[in-house]
Write a protein that holds these residues in place. Structure first.
Motif, short mmCIF file in Angstrom:
data_model
loop_
_atom_site.label_atom_id
_atom_site.label_comp_id
_atom_site.label_asym_id
_atom_site.label_seq_id
_atom_site.Cartn_x
_atom_site.Cartn_y
_atom_site.Cartn_z
N VAL C 102 0.85 -1.20 0.00
CA VAL C 102 0.00 0.00 0.00
C VAL C 102 0.88 1.25 0.00
O VAL C 102 0.61 2.21 -0.70
CB VAL C 102 -0.95 0.01 1.22
CG1 VAL C 102 -1.65 1.36 1.33
CG2 VAL C 102 -1.97 -1.10 1.11
N GLY C 103 1.96 1.18 0.77
CA GLY C 103 2.89 2.30 0.78
C GLY C 103 3.44 2.58 -0.61
O GLY C 103 3.78 3.70 -0.95
N ARG C 104 3.50 1.56 -1.41
CA ARG C 104 4.03 1.67 -2.77
C ARG C 104 3.02 2.31 -3.73
O ARG C 104 3.34 2.61 -4.87
CB ARG C 104 4.35 0.22 -3.22
CG ARG C 104 5.10 0.06 -4.49
CD ARG C 104 6.59 0.19 -4.28
NE ARG C 104 7.21 0.43 -5.56
CZ ARG C 104 8.24 1.25 -5.75
NH1 ARG C 104 8.81 1.84 -4.73
NH2 ARG C 104 8.74 1.44 -6.95
N HIS C 105 1.77 2.45 -3.27
CA HIS C 105 0.67 2.87 -4.14
C HIS C 105 1.00 4.08 -5.01
O HIS C 105 0.70 4.12 -6.19
CB HIS C 105 -0.59 3.17 -3.31
CG HIS C 105 -1.82 3.36 -4.11
ND1 HIS C 105 -2.65 2.31 -4.46
CD2 HIS C 105 -2.38 4.47 -4.67
CE1 HIS C 105 -3.66 2.77 -5.18
NE2 HIS C 105 -3.51 4.07 -5.32
N ALA C 106 1.64 5.06 -4.38
CA ALA C 106 1.92 6.30 -5.10
C ALA C 106 2.86 6.09 -6.28
O ALA C 106 2.93 6.92 -7.19
CB ALA C 106 2.50 7.33 -4.15
N ARG C 107 3.59 4.99 -6.27
CA ARG C 107 4.55 4.75 -7.36
C ARG C 107 4.01 3.76 -8.39
O ARG C 107 4.75 3.30 -9.25
CB ARG C 107 5.88 4.23 -6.79
CG ARG C 107 6.55 5.20 -5.85
CD ARG C 107 7.13 6.42 -6.59
NE ARG C 107 7.41 7.49 -5.64
CZ ARG C 107 6.72 8.64 -5.64
NH1 ARG C 107 5.79 8.87 -6.52
NH2 ARG C 107 7.01 9.57 -4.74
N LEU C 108 2.73 3.34 -8.24
CA LEU C 108 2.14 2.42 -9.22
C LEU C 108 1.21 3.21 -10.11
O LEU C 108 0.51 4.11 -9.65
CB LEU C 108 1.38 1.31 -8.52
CG LEU C 108 2.17 0.47 -7.52
CD1 LEU C 108 1.28 -0.55 -6.85
CD2 LEU C 108 3.35 -0.22 -8.20
N HIS C 109 1.18 2.86 -11.37
CA HIS C 109 0.42 3.70 -12.29
C HIS C 109 -0.54 2.95 -13.18
O HIS C 109 -1.29 3.55 -13.93
CB HIS C 109 1.38 4.53 -13.14
CG HIS C 109 2.33 5.31 -12.31
ND1 HIS C 109 1.94 6.42 -11.60
CD2 HIS C 109 3.63 5.12 -12.01
CE1 HIS C 109 2.96 6.89 -10.91
NE2 HIS C 109 4.01 6.13 -11.13
N ALA C 110 -0.54 1.63 -13.14
CA ALA C 110 -1.39 0.87 -14.05
C ALA C 110 -2.85 1.29 -13.87
O ALA C 110 -3.32 1.45 -12.75
CB ALA C 110 -1.24 -0.62 -13.79
N ALA C 111 -3.55 1.47 -14.99
CA ALA C 111 -4.95 1.88 -14.90
C ALA C 111 -5.76 0.76 -14.24
O ALA C 111 -5.36 -0.39 -14.25
CB ALA C 111 -5.50 2.16 -16.30
#
Lengths: 323, 419, 254, 426
Positions: C102-111
């Motif tokens: 979840v912490g990684r969320h900001a760095r994930l971009h897949a639609a």
């Protein structure tokens, strides 16, 4: 356009408006009394006691039962009517209080440390149970009381104030003031306020929280018993009225500022007025698009707007000053 | 399976205790009982097999309506009416067609006045191999059910669903033995304007299928009867406080108020109107012509009117007899639609008389009955004489207007519509 | 060094109460900056203002030259600001690994729809995210417990997990709100070690801490808040000897 | 079945006559006795004795968790039921629609933790979208405006629109999803129980509008509802026709709809479980666990909450469209608050946040509810009592999501859950 204007002017007469105000206040005084139960419980536990409306409904059946036992009719003398109604009120208060106490003990207390959702669902279960219980073992039909305490005070034109309406208004105000004093003056009231402000701290300070919560339920439910009597003097009952009446009373509590006693009263009257005036004049105002069948929509819309734009209610000061 | 040993036990005990009687203890009884127990079993099994045998002369007639809950009075009453008709025919030896004596059995299911449950239980009736159906009671559920019966070619006669849509769907299987809302609305409007002489009418309904349907029909008929609609208001079917609407109506000074809805709300509504000082009479439909209304409105009920389908009970030929039998059997008076349901059952059974019961083939029975029901012409029933038009409505409908006098509905006027 | 985070006359009022009173602060790139002060001094409010949970009543906050006051927290996370909370706020019913993901969320971009179809780039991204998450867990010493439920970790490890979750968003500025609270001396030492290691990865640290030993041991600079006002700022030595600080804080607290 | 029900009714009624107080006294006695018995049994029976029971529970759970076993049951069940006629199938089909609803609501309530008591609104929106555009209902309006008249003439000779299910199913879903967003926007800031009340209000408002939008222009046909709704037709195959045959076997309409919904359930479960295990699902869970921490971790909570409402709404809307097509008639009365609460109970009973839980919860509660219509109020009585009992005794539901289950199993033994007092004393 002309038609709209006609609609607007034809519907609004001074007699009509005065009468609608009386209607609204009458309805509002019952809402206000039920709202107190929601408000107090929410103030202390931050829990919407979904079953509170059904406690009120049970109260109306107690009133029916007691008055039925004495065979009251519209022609009964005041000497009989008044003691019987008092007895009915006491019985309704007592039974509702026992019921409220039991509900808290059985359905809410075991869930005090559970996630927020749990007590709400348990409350829905209790509400179903009570409605179905009445429908199965008492009656699934509609019931009214005969026209007791007939008579009125003429006001203006052909509008008059009925004795019953005066009684409803006066008793709800008296109950409210009494409750306010109870919360302000007694040690129990201090306990309630302390628990509302900070449960842990209150416990550390030696407040018996279980006792305080039980009393909150008992008092709130007893007030619902009073509301039940007032309701029966003017309206009818069946096993499912508790839900809608309760929902509206909750709306009243939120509108007034939940946790706040005068707020609940103000909210009740406002909601009653909104409903009456809405049902009466929406058609005139909306050029005939909306009809009086949208009555309940006003209550819900009022509640939703209130929650969205001013969740703290009209009177912000609360029993708990939690930020 | 456990029936046989139990029978032995019972017989053995019986044998033991009956020693005091003159027919003394009979040792044969011990051997006789297993035989009879066995034969009882065999008979039961045969009966089961027989149930599916083509020559079975028992035809099932379905009943669908509210059998429990808030509106159960309507459903149970109609069910009892149908049952009475069937009992009468059965005790008279059933219906003869080409040498076969058909008897009948009522198969009642509950629709709770709900569309979804109605569809489910209509399907249950289809499974139960019913040959025709009486019901439903309220219109919405009846319409939902009519699709299932139409799919399976089963004639459905409603004793009470008055919404015009029910027979306007193009289903060949949908019939009713009561005048629809259009006819009743016209009757009510005529009565209010012409008979009572109330020109200015306020109309109020509960936004239910039935209440609004009837009120809409009154709404269209009032002007043609020469009256004027001064207010049109609605209630919510769950509401308890009607003062807002009544106050609006009061401000329009009507001569009479028409209410479309059920007695559960009509009662408190009347009381609240009187408390507000509204003194004009209420005119209502069949949903209010019952003892609930007079009970709920109490003393305020007097002087108000309600119309209902069919002639007044004292004008129905044979009603006294019907009511006596009804009361003897169910220990209660006729509530509402029992006579109509009685007639519906008889129409179905007389269809068997003309077209037969399919000789054991359920599908053939359904088709035969459907054809004969559709052809019903001048059938003399308890309530009136019935002829179905091409849609399934009756061509002539009779309505009676009742007035509450000292707590009871008394017939004041009968009105016949149609040709 | 250029200031990475700069607060200029920032003020925050709650009703009539002034929680932060015209405070100026600047945190430079690559340093460990500590904010200390007695309870109720407004330290956490400063953190809330920087991370977007509160909006300042007046004043400006800039991050890498960009005005950020009033931006939403998730936007700030994407800009490279991450934080932990004074009273640990983990996703208790999720696994340790899940928390870091979840912490990684900001760095994930897949639609969103790609998650349903599982396109190749989405799978790639997820796989990467998992690898990264394991790396961060390794870094804070939680590798072996990645399947546990966050709620079931002992307190000290929960603190570390919260740090791993914050690191997973690859922040440039990490705000730690009392990381050493409730830990024993050994854990404190290890924590100081961890903070240095984080700084060595090029992440600027902005710290609220009560434990003076920790603060004085690792901070490059220290600022002191009292009743919402900044009363001192400087290297640890200076602050330690500042009279106002001693009066306001050390005199009462330690 | 019916003798069991009679026995239950008699047991609950008690031997002391009809007076409500007599019944109440008996029931209090009964409850007390039951409570004492449970206490006694819990105290005395060693753990080993309950092992078979627990084993059986585990076994059932394994079967239910096994998607292939479930699928096989789902595929074969209606064929078995057909041997007894169409009634069982018609009830199973109703339960199936509830499965779809429960899986949809689970996104909102279970995954994201937003308590929605107005889910029936989505069901209603979907049903009305299909009902209005696949029936003669809108004919009267179309007659009044030339614009629609053109559209009408382009659409065919029959009065009203009769748009195909293939178009309307996604449209109904999308309309409900949009509705979800519209409801979602004003409620974003609200917490648990306030949110519940507001969504409940929206649900009721939707129904009241459906009941009243017959004036001044007749859109929904008010309380009468929309009738003559087209059955689903694909090519020349009409789902609603009783004349479909497969060889000598007649295919009843309910069977067609049953398999259609089964297909939809499979699709939905597939989509939802993929979402659950993606960054979207993790973000939803994070919002459920701690909204503030989720925001700080970089999650756009506003968008993700709206996405949850929209997804939940989408599946609810599709269920509604199929319901309308299979039902022939839709009326506002079918969209009562009770439906919302029933679906919520299914989600809770199954285990919030768990897809198999939602499915099993819907099947168990649905069967309890739909197979006992003759009980009427009594089933609601039992239902209410069960709900309270369930939430107190087994708050995690029948089949909780793996995470929550583990949590609940370990709480008993793991003292590390209790955090030490944080920080030095002030």
């Amino acid at each position: 356009m002309q038609r709209c204007l006609d609609l607007l002017t034809s519907g609004l007469t001074p007699e009509g408006i005065l009468q609608q105000l009386i209607n609204g206040v009458t309805l509002g005084s019952v809402y206000a009394l039920i709202a107190l139960g929601y408000s107090m419980v929410y103030g202390v536990l931050e829990l919407i006691n979904f079953a509170h409306g059904d406690v009120f409904m049970i109260g109306t059946f107690v009133v029916l039962g007691v008055t039925g036992q004495f065979g009251l009719t519209g022609r009964s003398s005041l000497a009989l009517v008044i003691p019987v109604l008092l007895l009915a009120m006491i019985a309704a208060m007592a039974l509702c209080a026992v019921l409220g106490f039991t509900i808290e003990k059985v359905a809410y207390r075991p869930l005090r440390r559970a996630p927020r959702l749990a007590p709400l669902i348990s409350a829905i279960g209790v509400s179903f149970f009570l409605q179905a219980w009445i429908a199965t073992y008492v009656s699934s039909r509609d019931h009214t009381l005969p026209n007791l305490l007939a008579g009125d005070i003429p006001l203006y034109g052909d509008v008059s104030l009925r004795y019953v309406q005066v009684l409803m208004l006066v008793s709800s105000v008296v109950m409210m003031v009494g409750l306010q004093q109870l919360v302000r003056r007694t040690s129990l009231g201090r306990g309630m306020r302390a628990v509302a402000q900070d449960r842990e701290a209150a416990e550390l300070m030696g407040v018996n929280m279980d006792r305080v919560i039980s009393f909150t339920f008992i008092i709130g439910s007893a007030l619902a018993g009073v509301a039940a009597l007032l309701w029966m003097l003017n309206y009818s009952t069946n096993q499912s009225i508790g839900f809608i009446a309760g929902l509206k009373a909750f709306a009243a509590a939120v509108i007034g500022g939940i946790g706040n006693i005068p707020g609940a009263m103000l909210g009740g009257f406002l909601l009653g007025l909104a409903e009456s005036l809405g049902a009466a004049y929406v058609s005139n105002v909306s050029c005939g698009i909306f009809s009086s069948a949208y009555e309940d929509v006003f209550a819900f819309a009022f509640l939703i707007l209130m929650l969205v734009f001013r969740p703290s209610g009209i009177i912000r000061e609360r029993v708990s000053q939690r930020a | 399976m456990i029936a046989a040993p139990l029978a032995i036990l019972a017989a053995a005990c019986g044998g033991g205790t009956s020693g005091g009687t003159s027919s003394a203890c009979n040792p044969n009884a011990v051997s006789a009982v297993p035989a009879s127990g066995g034969s009882a079993l065999a008979a039961a099994a045969t009966a089961r097999l027989m149930a599916y045998k083509p020559s079975d002369p028992v035809l099932k007639i379905g009943f669908i309506g509210m059998l429990a809950g808030k509106y159960q009075n309507y459903g149970i009453d109609a069910k009892n009416g149908a049952q009475l008709a069937i009992d009468q025919i059965n005790s008279a030896g059933g219906v003869q067609y080409q040498g076969t004596a058909y008897t009948f059995q009522l198969d009642p299911v509950d629709d709770n006045a709900d569309a979804t449950q109605g569809a489910q239980n209509a399907q249950k009736l289809v499974d139960d191999q019913v040959v025709a159906v009486i019901g439903g009671i309220f219109s919405t559920a009846t319409i939902a059910e009519s699709k299932i019966f139409n799919d399976n070619g089963i004639a459905q006669i409603s004793p009470s669903a008055t919404n015009p849509k029910y027979t306007a769907q193009g289903f060949k299987t949908a019939f009713r033995v009561i005048g629809n809302d259009t006819a009743q609305g016209k009757t009510d409007a005529d009565f209010t304007v012409k008979t009572l002489g109330c020109k200015n009418v306020a109309i109020l309904d509960d936004k239910s299928t039935y209440g609004q349907g009837l009120a809409d029909s009154v709404n269209t008929s009032i002007p043609s009867a020469g009256g004027k609609i001064v207010a049109r208001e609605h209630l919510d079917a769950t509401a308890s406080d009607f003062t807002a609407q009544l106050t609006t109506i009061k401000g329009k000074h009507p001569d009479a108020i028409f209410y479309g809805g059920y007695s559960a709300q009509a009662g408190p509504l009347t009381s609240q109107a009187r408390k507000l000082g509204i003194k004009v009479p209420f005119v209502m439909g069949d949903g209010c012509e019952d003892s609930d209304y007079t009970k709920l409105a109490g003393a305020d009920a007097d002087g108000n009117f309600a119309s209902n389908g069919g002639p007044a009970q004292n004008l129905m030929s044979g009603f006294t007899d019907f009511n006596t039998k009804f009361k003897a059997k169910y220990s209660q008076d006729v509530f509402q639609y029992a006579p109509q349901a009685f007639d519906a059952a008889n129409i179905i059974m007389s269809a068997v008389k003309t077209a037969g019961g399919g000789g054991g083939d359920v599908k053939a029975a359904r088709a035969a009955i459907l054809g004969a029901v559709a052809a019903t012409k001048d059938y003399k029933g308890l309530v009136q004489s019935y002829t179905f038009d091409s849609k399934g409505d009756i061509t002539t409908s009779i309505f009676t207007v009742y007035k509450v006098e000292s707590g009871n509905f008394k017939a004041v006027k009968a009105i016949t519509t149609g040709p | 060094m250029t200031p990475m985070l700069e607060l200029k006359t920032v003020r925050k009022e709650f009703g009539g109460l002034v929680a932060v009173n015209d405070v100026d602060l600047s945190v430079s790139e690559g340093e460990i900056f500590s904010l200390i002060g007695p309870n109720g001094a407004g330290k956490t409010t400063v953190f809330n203002l920087v991370t977007g949970l509160d909006v300042p009543t007046s004043g400006t906050i800039t991050f890498s030259g960009r005005a950020i006051a009033g931006l939403k927290p998730h936007v700030l996370a994407q800009l490279g600001i991450a934080r932990t909370f004074q009273n640990i706020r983990l996703f208790g019913n999720m696994s340790v690994l899940g928390n870091v993901l979840v912490g990684r969320h900001a760095r994930l971009h897949a639609a969103y729809w790609k998650a349903v179809v599982r396109t190749r780039d989405e799978r790639e991204e997820e796989k990467n995210a998992r690898e990264k998450a394991r790396e961060y867990l390794e870094f804070v010493g939680l590798r072996r417990r990645h399947q546990d439920l966050a709620n079931n970790l002992p307190y000290g490890l929960q603190r570390r997990l919260e740090i791993a979750r914050a690191l997973a968003s690859e922040p440039r500025l990490l705000l730690l709100d009392e990381p050493a609270a409730g830990t024993n001396p050994q854990e404190k030492a290890a924590l100081a070690e961890l903070m240095r290691a984080i700084r060595d990865r090029g992440i600027t640290l902005f710290l609220i801490e009560h434990d003076m030993k920790v603060v004085m041991g690792i901070s490059d600079r220290v600022a002191v808040l009292d009743y919402g006002e900044k009363i001192a700022e400087g290297v640890p030595e200076d602050v330690r000897n500042n009279r106002r600080v001693i009066e306001a804080y050390l005199g009462k607290g330690a | 079945m019916s003798s069991f029900i009679d026995a239950l009714v008699a047991l609950l009624h008690g031997p002391f006559g009809n007076h409500p107080f007599a019944v109440l006294a008996w029931q209090v006695l009964l409850a007390g006795a039951a409570y004492l018995m449970v206490r006694l049994v819990r105290g005395r029976v060693p753990r080993q004795a309950t092992a078979p029971l627990r084993l059986a529970g585990k076994g059932a759970s394994v079967v239910l968790r096994n998607r292939y076993a479930l699928l096989l049951i789902g595929l074969l069940l209606p064929l078995v039921e057909l041997l007894t006629g169409g009634y069982l199938l018609s009830v199973t089909y109703s339960i199936e629609l509830y499965v779809l609803l429960a899986v949809g609501l689970n996104i909102v309530v279970g995954f994201t933790g937003l308590l929605d008591l107005g889910y029936v609104a989505f069901f209603a929106v979907g049903a009305y979208v299909y009902g209005l555009f696949a029936s003669p209902q809108l004919y009267e309006i179309t007659k009044q405006t030339t614009y629609f008249l053109v559209a009408q003439s382009a659409l065919g000779p029959e009065p009203g629109f009769h748009i195909s299910m293939l178009v309307l199913l996604p449209v109904a879903g999308a309309a409900a999803a949009l509705f979800g967003v519209l409801i979602g926007i004003p409620t974003l800031r609200l917490r648990g129980d306030y949110l519940a009340i507001v969504t409940l209000g929206f649900g009721e408002i939707t129904r009241i509008f459906a009941n009243n939008l017959d004036q001044p222009i007749n859109i929904t046909n008010g309380p009468n509802g929309v009738i003559n709704i087209d059955p689903i037709t694909i090519g020349n195959y009409s789902f609603g026709s009783p004349q479909n045959h497969l060889g000598p076997f007649q295919i009843p309409p309910f069977l067609n709809y049953y398999y259609l919904v089964l297909l939809l359930i499979l699709l939905t479960v597939f989509i939802v479980s993929r979402l659950e295990h993606s960054r979207v699902g993790r973000a939803w869970a994070a919002i459920r666990e701690d909204e503030t921490a989720a925001q700080v971790a970089g999650i756009n909570t506003r968008n993700l909450k709206l996405l949850a409402y929209a997804s939940g709404g989408f599946f609810g809307g599709m269920a509604g469209a199929i319901y309308a097509a299979g039902q022939h008639l839709i009326a506002p009365d079918s969209f009562q608050l009770f439906v919302s609460i029933l679906v919520l109970c299914m989600v809770v009973a199954g285990g919030m946040g768990s897809i198999p839980g939602a499915v099993v919860g819907a099947i168990v509660i649905g069967a309890l509810y739909f197979f006992t219509p003759q009980l009427l109020y009594l089933r609601i009585l039992v239902f209410g009592a069960l709900l309270v009992l369930l939430i107190i005794v087994r708050p995690q539901g029948f089949l909780p999501s793996a995470q929550r289950e583990r949590e609940l199993e370990e709480t008993d033994e793991d003292p590390s859950l209790v955090a030490p007092a944080p920080g030095p004393a002030p």
